[in-house]
Design a protein around this motif. Structure first.
Motif, mmCIF file in Angstrom:
data_model
loop_
_atom_site.group_PDB
_atom_site.id
_atom_site.type_symbol
_atom_site.label_atom_id
_atom_site.label_comp_id
_atom_site.label_asym_id
_atom_site.label_seq_id
_atom_site.Cartn_x
_atom_site.Cartn_y
_atom_site.Cartn_z
ATOM 1 N N GLN A 180 0.818 -1.204 0.000
ATOM 2 C CA GLN A 180 0.000 0.000 0.000
ATOM 3 C C GLN A 180 0.856 1.260 0.000
ATOM 4 N N LEU A 221 -3.878 3.440 -1.498
ATOM 5 C CA LEU A 221 -3.935 2.759 -2.777
ATOM 6 C C LEU A 221 -3.204 1.431 -2.598
ATOM 7 N N GLY A 269 -6.399 2.940 -6.571
ATOM 8 C CA GLY A 269 -7.481 3.007 -5.595
ATOM 9 C C GLY A 269 -8.364 4.199 -5.894
ATOM 10 N N GLY A 295 -8.953 -0.322 -2.060
ATOM 11 C CA GLY A 295 -7.767 -0.452 -2.886
ATOM 12 C C GLY A 295 -7.836 -1.605 -3.862
ATOM 13 N N GLU A 296 -6.997 -1.543 -4.875
ATOM 14 C CA GLU A 296 -6.942 -2.562 -5.916
ATOM 15 C C GLU A 296 -6.789 -3.952 -5.303
#
Length: 347
Positions: free
Chosen positions: A159, A177, A188, A337-338
């Motif tokens: 992150q 993110l 994100g 987030g992704e």
């Protein structure tokens, strides 16, 4: 002649004995009407937590199903939402055992596949299916109902944090993110409520190694200038720390597809819930049809769900099958987030 007649009599007697023997053998495998299992759960209510993923959540036991002979019976637990018809149940195999221990992670996956919303309690019907052969119809127990609360499974990817004026410049409390591929590329979504927002990126929840703008409006450098976004809205961020680049796009989300009121021609807008950090819409869906999520009334940014569907949207993923005709609340959660994006479709 006497010998010939004697032989014929002997053959007749042998045939009679053989026929009687066959009839007896056939009687031995005659199947009686099955006596269905009675299903019992170790608890009637459970709240699931990701921290307990490996722990046992619930144990099901049932009486053996009998068929009037020594049958090799296999059992399967079937799950459906309360009041459902088990037309398309989620199943967990139990083999020949008459008890099945289900872990928190296993039960949570079942609940999410049924479309239950994370953090919300819902009721689920469970029954046991008994099978002896592919040519013999299975039998089913009566349904047992549990109340369960699933969690949104969070996978911890690398992150970076986004502290700024939108949250008091506190990196330890900042939105983040994530890099699903652990390749120094982060993505994100963050909601900015103010007309103008300034921020930076930090690899850790502190100010030791922050990155700001390098003066180009798309490049980064250590201890660079504050990055400013003009306009309130919900922004998609992409950051490449290896090549020191960043970009952002303001987004407004909707659903579109043959399952929706506007078909593939007109999208149905979603509304952003500031408190929950998710996009939602309550609308009717058609049976035997499909839908997708997309941003900004265009196909530049759209999400489906790669098969087999798992409730985690993917960019350019497969169309999402409608769960049937009716009114549904559809939720899209891009806040974690992704790699941890999620959606639910609840009737």
């Amino acid at each position: 002649m006497t010998t010939f007649i004697t032989k014929l009599a002997g053959l007749g007697l042998a045939a009679t004995v053989l026929l009687a023997s066959c009839e007896k053998d056939e009687e031995k495998v005659t199947m009686e009407p099955a006596t269905a299992s009675a299903l019992t759960a170790s608890t009637a209510s459970v709240v699931l937590l990701q921290a307990d993923a490996a722990k046992n959540a619930i144990t099901y036991t049932w009486a053996p199903t009998t068929y009037g002979y020594q049958a090799a019976v296999s059992y399967t637990l079937q799950f459906d939402k309360k009041g459902g018809t088990f037309a398309a149940p989620i199943e967990i195999e139990a083999g020949s055992s008459t008890t099945k221990v289900i872990t928190t992670s296993e039960l949570n996956n079942v609940l999410l596949k049924l479309g239950m919303a994370a953090g919300n309690a819902g009721q689920v019907d469970v029954r046991v299916k008994s099978s002896v052969s592919s040519v013999v119809a299975p039998t089913y127990s009566g349904a047992s109902t549990i109340t369960a609360t699933p969690y949104s499974e969070f996978i911890l990817y690398p992150q970076i944090y986004v502290p700024g004026s939108h949250q008091g410049w506190a990196p330890d409390k900042a939105p983040f993110l994530a890099s699903e591929k652990s390749d120094d590329k982060y993505e994100g979504y963050i909601n900015f409520a103010d007309a103008s927002t300034k921020f930076k990126f930090t690899p850790a929840p502190n100010w030791d190694n922050d990155f700001g703008d390098d003066g180009t409006g798309s490049g980064l450098k250590a201890k660079g200038a504050d990055i400013e976004v003009v306009g309130a809205g919900y922004y998609r961020f992409n950051v490449d720390l290896k090549n020191l680049k960043y970009s952002y796009t303001k987004t407004a989300w909707a659903i579109i597809g043959s399952a929706t009121p506007g078909d593939w021609n007109t999208e149905t807008p979603m509304t952003y819930d500031v408190t929950k950090g998710v996009w939602t819409v309550t609308t009717t869906l058609k049976a035997g049809a499909e839908l997708k999520f997309r941003a900004n009334n265009a196909w530049d940014i759209d999400m489906g769900d790669k098969l087999p569907a798992d409730g985690k949207p993917d960019y350019k993923g497969d169309n999402i099958a409608s769960p049937g005709a009716g009114t549904y609340t559809i939720t899209l959660d891009l806040s974690k987030g992704e790699g941890n994006y999620a959606y639910t479709i609840n009737k």
